[in-house]
Design a protein around this motif. Structure first.
Motif, mmCIF file in Angstrom:
data_model
loop_
_atom_site.group_PDB
_atom_site.id
_atom_site.type_symbol
_atom_site.label_atom_id
_atom_site.label_comp_id
_atom_site.label_asym_id
_atom_site.label_seq_id
_atom_site.Cartn_x
_atom_site.Cartn_y
_atom_site.Cartn_z
ATOM 1 N N LEU A 1 -7.016 0.721 -0.014
ATOM 2 C CA LEU A 1 -7.101 -0.199 1.113
ATOM 3 C C LEU A 1 -6.943 0.490 2.464
ATOM 4 O O LEU A 1 -7.107 -0.133 3.507
ATOM 5 N N TRP A 2 -6.625 1.774 2.459
ATOM 6 C CA TRP A 2 -6.384 2.485 3.726
ATOM 7 C C TRP A 2 -6.549 3.981 3.487
ATOM 8 O O TRP A 2 -6.160 4.498 2.442
ATOM 9 N N ARG A 3 -7.148 4.644 4.471
ATOM 10 C CA ARG A 3 -7.278 6.100 4.375
ATOM 11 C C ARG A 3 -6.430 6.732 5.469
ATOM 12 O O ARG A 3 -6.874 6.865 6.612
ATOM 13 N N PRO A 4 -5.178 7.067 5.114
ATOM 14 C CA PRO A 4 -4.269 7.609 6.131
ATOM 15 C C PRO A 4 -4.722 8.961 6.651
ATOM 16 O O PRO A 4 -5.258 9.786 5.898
ATOM 17 N N CYS B 1 8.500 6.058 5.407
ATOM 18 C CA CYS B 1 8.325 4.883 4.555
ATOM 19 C C CYS B 1 7.432 5.226 3.362
ATOM 20 O O CYS B 1 6.450 5.961 3.496
ATOM 21 N N ASP B 2 7.765 4.672 2.217
ATOM 22 C CA ASP B 2 6.993 4.934 0.999
ATOM 23 C C ASP B 2 5.843 3.942 0.824
ATOM 24 O O ASP B 2 4.794 4.296 0.295
ATOM 25 N N ILE B 3 6.070 2.705 1.253
ATOM 26 C CA ILE B 3 5.095 1.631 1.037
ATOM 27 C C ILE B 3 4.927 0.845 2.325
ATOM 28 O O ILE B 3 5.891 0.661 3.085
ATOM 29 N N LEU B 4 3.708 0.378 2.590
ATOM 30 C CA LEU B 4 3.399 -0.380 3.796
ATOM 31 C C LEU B 4 2.861 -1.758 3.414
ATOM 32 O O LEU B 4 2.162 -1.900 2.404
ATOM 33 N N VAL C 1 0.829 -1.207 0.000
ATOM 34 C CA VAL C 1 0.000 0.000 0.000
ATOM 35 C C VAL C 1 0.863 1.255 0.000
ATOM 36 O O VAL C 1 1.864 1.332 0.729
ATOM 37 N N ASP C 2 0.472 2.220 -0.812
ATOM 38 C CA ASP C 2 1.162 3.515 -0.829
ATOM 39 C C ASP C 2 0.932 4.213 0.513
ATOM 40 O O ASP C 2 -0.209 4.405 0.948
ATOM 41 N N ALA C 3 2.016 4.601 1.195
ATOM 42 C CA ALA C 3 1.904 5.170 2.540
ATOM 43 C C ALA C 3 1.235 6.536 2.547
ATOM 44 O O ALA C 3 0.681 6.944 3.568
#
Length: 617
Positions: A599-602, A571-574, A369-371
């Motif tokens: 997949l995620w809403r930071p 970090c760029d990717i999780l 996932v893009d961080a």
């Protein structure tokens, strides 16, 4: 197949009965016949099935003179061109005298070494090389005595030379040339003899299987001369601490073995194992260099209670493997549990072969996932074995055995085929998966078949990431590995270093590998949300990646706090269970369609800061 370049040489070498035998590079006396012409079979009176695929020992029969036999072996071992007159025995028992000529050949295309054997049948018994003494031509009796004396001296000298050759052949067949210990052939013969004695007289014995730790590293860093010096020093130490009744052998490489008769108590066996571990923990002096190299030992006993004493060598090897897997520099005694495990591994190995035939291996996918946006940037492809009775098996349950069997490449080929189908399906359904990351083992990194699998998969190489362990590269840093990495880059494949920071991490290693991606191991990421020290360590690892211009991936993210912190630290990717466990292709398709790839809403850094202030209030 015999090279045409070899066959072209035959008319110029001999026109009689001809035979071609492929020889061992190490010993010219070890060979196997691959081709013979018709006169060859006619001269020796044998059929094609008696010769082709057999060694030159087909010539050795009761009619052959022992001296000629030993002289022939000596010449063959030295790769000399020579001729001998020898008496052979045909298949029907008829003796035949032949002139046998051996000519060494080398294939310029592949370096293989061959023997051209020429046979010419003699029509009568060859005259013996004797001088007829004519007393009328002798000037005196003293001349006659002198001539006899010279002939006797020559014969004694020749007999002495042949006896020396016989001793050398016997010694070399049983002795390791580097260390002077018994070799594998002699060891196996002794084991068979001791097993026979056990069955007849109940004479029990023990085997101690010894393997040096870190020997390859010493060989690679200090050179083969230092490695050979260490092997000689270890051999000397083993001879020093063992008894005259023991057999000490080097099986090859850095593997040694001790055969010892079992006394009244097994304590002396454990005492010897302890002594080996202690001695190996001390530095060895080799050509003025101090070399430290530990060892692991496996011990097994063959006694009257053993159901299958012939398995004792394999049992000792199993115990050795257990010792190495539990930390090295220790010894382990073969147990019933190890036997059960060994049987289970053999059963698993048989099942793996069937699984390869049935193509039972399938890809599973874990999202990356893009961080900053929470959108999917790719997936890591993980192999699963769809076992017909045990269900879905993770790689930790079978990959080690597959690697020992040498079938990882077959499993990878099956996985690539299934992956290609999955990529086609996802692309056709307009489901966005930009990149697919695959793990590559140590053996596969230097295997050119990896590049072939990528080419024939039909997947755009620019959508592929190859993940390797840094330790794998550093332990196998040779031309084939470097060439594979360069070829991957030429294809456009991205290279990632996995599990960075787990004990093998070094900036020097990263500079050698020149990766595009750095993956920080979960054991650092997970405690960082609660520990300042862990957070500082993660921050420093991220800093190393950023300073080299690499994309940084945080592995093992399992909570919102860990995700936010990894994003905030740079970090760029999780990757982790928080965004999804490894899943089958239909499940991945459903998840990506339900979420539209997000997949995620930071939480933004400002919102996160305000949330922290509210909590403090």
């Amino acid at each position: 197949m015999i090279s045409s370049r070899i066959l072209e040489q035959l008319p110029f070498k001999c026109e009689e009965g001809l035979g071609l035998a492929l020889a061992s590079d190490d010993d010219g006396a070890v060979m196997v016949f691959h081709w013979c012409n018709k006169p060859f079979f006619q001269v020796i009176g044998l059929d094609e099935t008696d010769v082709i695929g057999h060694r030159a020992t087909i010539f050795v029969g009761p009619e052959m003179d022992q001296g000629v036999h030993l002289l022939t072996i000596d010449k063959l071992m030295r790769w000399e061109h020579f001729s001998v007159k020898v008496r052979l025995t045909k298949k029907n028992g008829e003796p035949v005298w032949v002139t046998m000529t051996w000519t060494p050949l080398t294939d310029p295309e592949n370096g293989n070494r061959w023997w051209l054997c020429s046979l010419i049948e003699l029509q009568s018994h060859p005259e013996r090389s004797k001088k007829v003494l004519d007393f009328r031509n002798q000037s005196s009796a003293n001349d006659l005595v002198t001539q006899y004396t010279e002939q006797i001296a020559h014969l004694e000298s020749e007999n002495g030379r042949l006896r020396s050759i016989a001793k050398a052949v016997t010694r070399d067949s049983n002795e390791d040339p580097l260390t002077g210990l018994s070799n594998r052939r002699h060891f196996e013969a002794k084991v068979s003899f001791w097993i026979s004695a056990l069955r007849k007289r109940g004479t029990a014995f023990a085997i101690l299987y010894i393997d040096l730790d870190r020997f390859k590293t010493i060989n690679d860093t200090l050179g083969h001369e230092a490695g050979d010096g260490l092997l000689v020093a270890v051999a000397s130490m083993l001879k020093r601490i063992t008894l005259n009744s023991d057999l000490v052998a080097r099986l090859g490489g850095d593997e040694f073995v001790i055969l010892r008769p079992l006394g009244e108590s097994a304590l002396e066996i454990s005492g010897l194992a302890d002594k080996i571990i202690r001695e190996m923990s001390r530095p060895f002096e080799c050509d003025g260099k101090s070399i430290s190299c530990g060892a692991s030992v496996g011990v097994a006993i063959a006694d009257k209670n053993a159901k299958n004493p012939e398995d004792v060598v394999g049992d000792a090897d199993t115990a050795l493997y257990h010792a190495k897997s539990t930390g090295r520099a220790r010894w382990s005694f073969f147990t019933a549990e190890m036997h059960a495990q060994s049987v289970a591994i053999r059963h698993l190995a048989a099942e793996l072969l069937v699984a390869c035939e049935r193509k039972e291996f399938v890809p599973y996918f874990q999202p990356l996932v893009d961080a900053s946006t929470g959108r999917i940037t790719g997936v890591e492809v993980l192999v699963r074995w769809s076992h017909p009775t045990r269900g879905l098996m993770p790689p930790k349950d079978f990959l080690d055995v597959a690697a020992q069997m040498g079938i990882v490449a077959e499993i990878d080929a099956i996985l690539f085929s299934r992956l290609s189908e999955a990529v086609t399906y996802l692309d056709t359904a307009h489901t966005e998966v930009p990149r697919f990351a695959i793990n590559v083992s140590a053996g596969r990194l230097s295997d050119s078949a990896l590049l072939h699998d990528i080419k024939v998969s039909g997947i755009d190489p620019k959508r592929l990431t190859v993940e390797i362990l840094e330790s794998v590269y550093l332990e196998r840093n040779h031309d084939a590995t470097s060439w594979t990495l360069e070829e991957l880059r030429e294809f456009g494949v991205e290279v990632a270093v996995d599990d960075f920071g787990t004990g093998h991490a070094s900036v020097q290693g990263l500079l050698q590998i020149k990766p595009d991606v750095l993956k920080i191991d979960r054991q650092f990421v997970q405690p960082a949300a609660e520990s300042k020290r862990a957070r500082a360590l993660v921050e420093s690892l991220i800093g190393i990646g950023k300073s080299l211009g690499l994309k940084v991936v945080a592995e093992g993210v399992e909570s919102e706090a860990q995700a936010q912190l990894a994003r905030d630290l740079g970090c760029d990717i999780l990757q982790g269970f928080y965004f999804g466990k490894p899943m089958a292709e239909p499940d991945l398709f459903k998840v990506l369609n339900d979420t539209k790839g997000c997949l995620w809403r930071p939480t933004s850094k400002i919102q996160q800061s305000e949330l922290s202030i509210n909590i403090l209030r």
